[in-house]
Design an enzyme around this catalytic site. Sequence first.
Site, mmCIF file in Angstrom:
data_model
loop_
_atom_site.group_PDB
_atom_site.id
_atom_site.type_symbol
_atom_site.label_atom_id
_atom_site.label_comp_id
_atom_site.label_asym_id
_atom_site.label_seq_id
_atom_site.Cartn_x
_atom_site.Cartn_y
_atom_site.Cartn_z
ATOM 1 N N HIS A 105 0.838 -1.207 0.000
ATOM 2 C CA HIS A 105 0.000 0.000 0.000
ATOM 3 C C HIS A 105 0.870 1.254 0.000
ATOM 4 O O HIS A 105 0.525 2.263 -0.623
ATOM 5 C CB HIS A 105 -0.965 0.023 1.174
ATOM 6 C CG HIS A 105 -1.871 1.211 1.110
ATOM 7 N ND1 HIS A 105 -3.038 1.220 0.379
ATOM 8 C CD2 HIS A 105 -1.737 2.466 1.597
ATOM 9 C CE1 HIS A 105 -3.582 2.412 0.448
ATOM 10 N NE2 HIS A 105 -2.818 3.192 1.181
ATOM 11 N N HIS A 128 3.277 10.562 3.624
ATOM 12 C CA HIS A 128 2.877 11.530 2.593
ATOM 13 C C HIS A 128 3.734 12.800 2.601
ATOM 14 O O HIS A 128 4.036 13.344 1.545
ATOM 15 C CB HIS A 128 1.406 11.901 2.770
ATOM 16 C CG HIS A 128 0.484 10.753 2.510
ATOM 17 N ND1 HIS A 128 0.396 10.131 1.279
ATOM 18 C CD2 HIS A 128 -0.373 10.091 3.317
ATOM 19 C CE1 HIS A 128 -0.486 9.140 1.356
ATOM 20 N NE2 HIS A 128 -0.962 9.096 2.572
HETATM 21 ZN ZN LIG Z 1 -2.974 5.263 1.069
#
Ligand SMILES: [Zn+2]
Length: 280
Positions: free
Chosen positions: A234, A261
């Site tokens: 993922h 992120h």
């Molecule tokens: Zn994700």
Amino acid sequence: MGPRQTTLGAAVELAGVGLHGGRPCRMTLAPAPADTGIVWQRVDLPGRPAVPAAVEYVINTERATSIGRGEAIIRTVEHVMAALAAMGVDNALVQLDGEEPPFADGAAAEFVRLIQQAGVVELDAPRRVRVLTAPVWVGEGDGFIVALPAPHYRISYTFVTDHPALGTQFADFVIDAATFGRDIAPARTVGWLREVEALRRRGLGLGITADAAVVATDTGLLAPMRFPNEVARHKVLDIVGDLALAGRLAGVHVVAFRSGHALHVELARRLKNLTEEDAH
Ligand SMILES: [Zn+2]
């Protein structure tokens, strides 16, 4: 002429619920002309404002990658971005009637099916790519992500925990449409049961269903993983989506360790400085 830019063969629609608000939402993926890139549009707001999916418009990287311009905010763009990039879609308009795309399967498999349903068609314009010629590194704490010049677009990720059922996971893939659809798109993120419960108390995370994440308790998992290294896979999905905010990359091997992120978007920012050239 070498490889051409692409777009979708038709407009396609997906209904679902958003991850955080848990409200019904609808997403349309529509064709767009050459040199548009991926543009998101809030069709529920006055004037139907658009936000380009580019690193300059990132406004938040906590848990998910969100973009915005003025009043128009779109949360959690990375899984749709990953599917479009990996399936070879250069230009598309993503229309939403709310702040988030449908959470779907918690990964990108439904978005891949939607793109396959639309079809991918060539446009009469050369594809532009950013080609890496020297390493680019960003890091924070013990996490890092580095982009190295390489013959293919490849991502290697190491996920580290001391959780007894998750452990340390490694994933390594050359990114192309077939590999992405089969090995990466079905991989879900990890959700910690305690955090999921805390989010729900704050009225967030309402779109999370038991099978839309790898849900970890203090000692185990609520259900088995789809792959032994599902969480690392993922993370590869997230990186494909976040780096797509820099445009299309060619000849890059991305090596990442405990990155999230914020680091992915920072790398995208650096890669955006590379000049674009015609693909060949
Ligand atoms: Zn994700």
